[in-house]
Design an enzyme around this catalytic site. Structure first.
Site, mmCIF file in Angstrom:
data_model
loop_
_atom_site.group_PDB
_atom_site.id
_atom_site.type_symbol
_atom_site.label_atom_id
_atom_site.label_comp_id
_atom_site.label_asym_id
_atom_site.label_seq_id
_atom_site.Cartn_x
_atom_site.Cartn_y
_atom_site.Cartn_z
ATOM 1 N N LYS A 68 0.914 -1.188 0.058
ATOM 2 C CA LYS A 68 0.059 0.231 -0.023
ATOM 3 C C LYS A 68 0.785 1.202 -0.020
ATOM 4 O O LYS A 68 0.478 2.067 -0.548
ATOM 5 C CB LYS A 68 -1.043 -0.030 1.175
ATOM 6 C CG LYS A 68 -2.086 -0.677 1.022
ATOM 7 C CD LYS A 68 -3.054 -0.627 2.163
ATOM 8 C CE LYS A 68 -4.207 -1.365 2.031
ATOM 9 N NZ LYS A 68 -5.484 -1.231 2.974
ATOM 10 N N ASP A 104 -10.197 3.427 1.599
ATOM 11 C CA ASP A 104 -10.580 3.131 2.930
ATOM 12 C C ASP A 104 -10.980 3.909 3.764
ATOM 13 O O ASP A 104 -11.976 3.607 4.581
ATOM 14 C CB ASP A 104 -9.114 2.498 3.499
ATOM 15 C CG ASP A 104 -8.534 1.328 2.905
ATOM 16 O OD1 ASP A 104 -9.304 0.471 2.369
ATOM 17 O OD2 ASP A 104 -7.146 1.201 2.865
#
Ligand code: ATR
Length: 266
Positions: A68, A104
């Site tokens: 990520k 997210d």
């Protein structure tokens, strides 16, 4: 007519991911068509995968642990939100350009607001953990203008670093870093409106020793990002004591929905 989508997820490990199940179902159900594949990519192969994704005209892909953060410099552009969080969980290809996005934080807020009517503005929030997921949560909380956020981590230096990184971005939101020690957290747990676990404690039914739940006021909401098991020991204990709870699965589904929407626009 919209072309079928070629999508996927990269991570290491990747076998446990629910994303292929979710997205393949949506590709079918929405009539868009296409495929979403899991790719197990070790760190040394990340660069090669990104090149291949461009060449093979993937429409987009999700990114999970451990890529990520390291994928950011491999993107042609990165959204303001992903840059602030320092992590990309969604990549969208347009022509030869790959854009890094983060859904997210939106996923968490959508899950929270779908379950609770109380706004987060002005609230006191205790966040357990200072890893990648914690960064997205802290961003979401700051965007909602919470009143005070405590970041508590086993390695306190990581919590301090995280708070330090967010101070220039959101100077008006009070933040505090603490070690994950209940004796120090006690006064904040007592008055907090929301407790969020972003650590991996809870995975495979592991638990906090001692538990923070008995220190909370009865009205506090307890939220856990871990979704395996669906109800972690922390959430079970909270529910037993009458706390409203927010499990991790709704966040996973909402972040997937935001990613899917971005790909469908391509
Ligand atoms: P993610 O991207 O899912 O947040 P991560 O970046 O590896 O994953 O972060 C994991 C988090 O869980 C960290 O806050 C970690 O604490 P440390 O920074 O001290 O390592 C926390 N964590 C993992 N195992 C833990 C445990 N047994 N007790 C408390 N915290 C734990």
């Amino acid at each position: 007519m919209n072309q079928p989508l070629f999508l996927g997820i990269i991570g290491n490990p990747i076998g446990h991911s629910l994303s292929p199940l979710i997205h393949n179902r949506w590709l079918g159900k929405t009539g868009r068509g296409g495929i979403y594949l899991p790719f197990k990519i070790p760190p040394a192969r990340l660069k090669a995968f990104v090149r291949k994704a461009r060449r093979q005209k993937m429409d987009g892909f999700n990114v999970t642990i451990p890529h990520k953060e390291t994928i950011l410099p491999l993107m042609n552009s990165v959204s303001r939100e992903a840059k602030a969080i320092g992590a990309v969980n969604t990549v969208i290809r347009k022509g030869k350009n790959l854009t890094g996005e983060n859904t997210d934080w939106q996923g968490y807020l959508a899950a929270y607001h779908s379950r609770f009517k109380k706004p987060l503005a002005g609230k006191t929030v205790v966040v357990l953990g200072a890893g990648g997921s914690s960064r997205a949560i802290l961003y979401a909380l700051c965007r909602e203008k919470v009143g005070l956020v405590i970041v508590a981590n086993r390695t306190v230096a990581k919590a301090e670093k995280l708070v330090g990184a967010f101070n220039p971005l959101f100077p008006k939101i009070p933040k505090k870093a603490l070690p994950l020690k209940l004796s120090l957290l006690k006064p904040f747990l007592k008055r907090c409106d929301l407790l969020i676990n972003t650590t991996s404690v809870g995975l495979n039914a592991t638990r906090f020793h001692p538990s923070p739940i008995p220190l909370l006021s009865r009205k506090a909401i307890v939220s856990d990002l871990v979704y395996n098991p669906l109800l972690t020991p922390l959430l079970k204990e909270a529910r037993k004591r009458g706390h409203p709870i927010l499990p991790g699965l709704p966040m996973l589904i909402y972040q997937a929905a935001f990613s899917f929407r971005l790909w469908c626009k391509t």
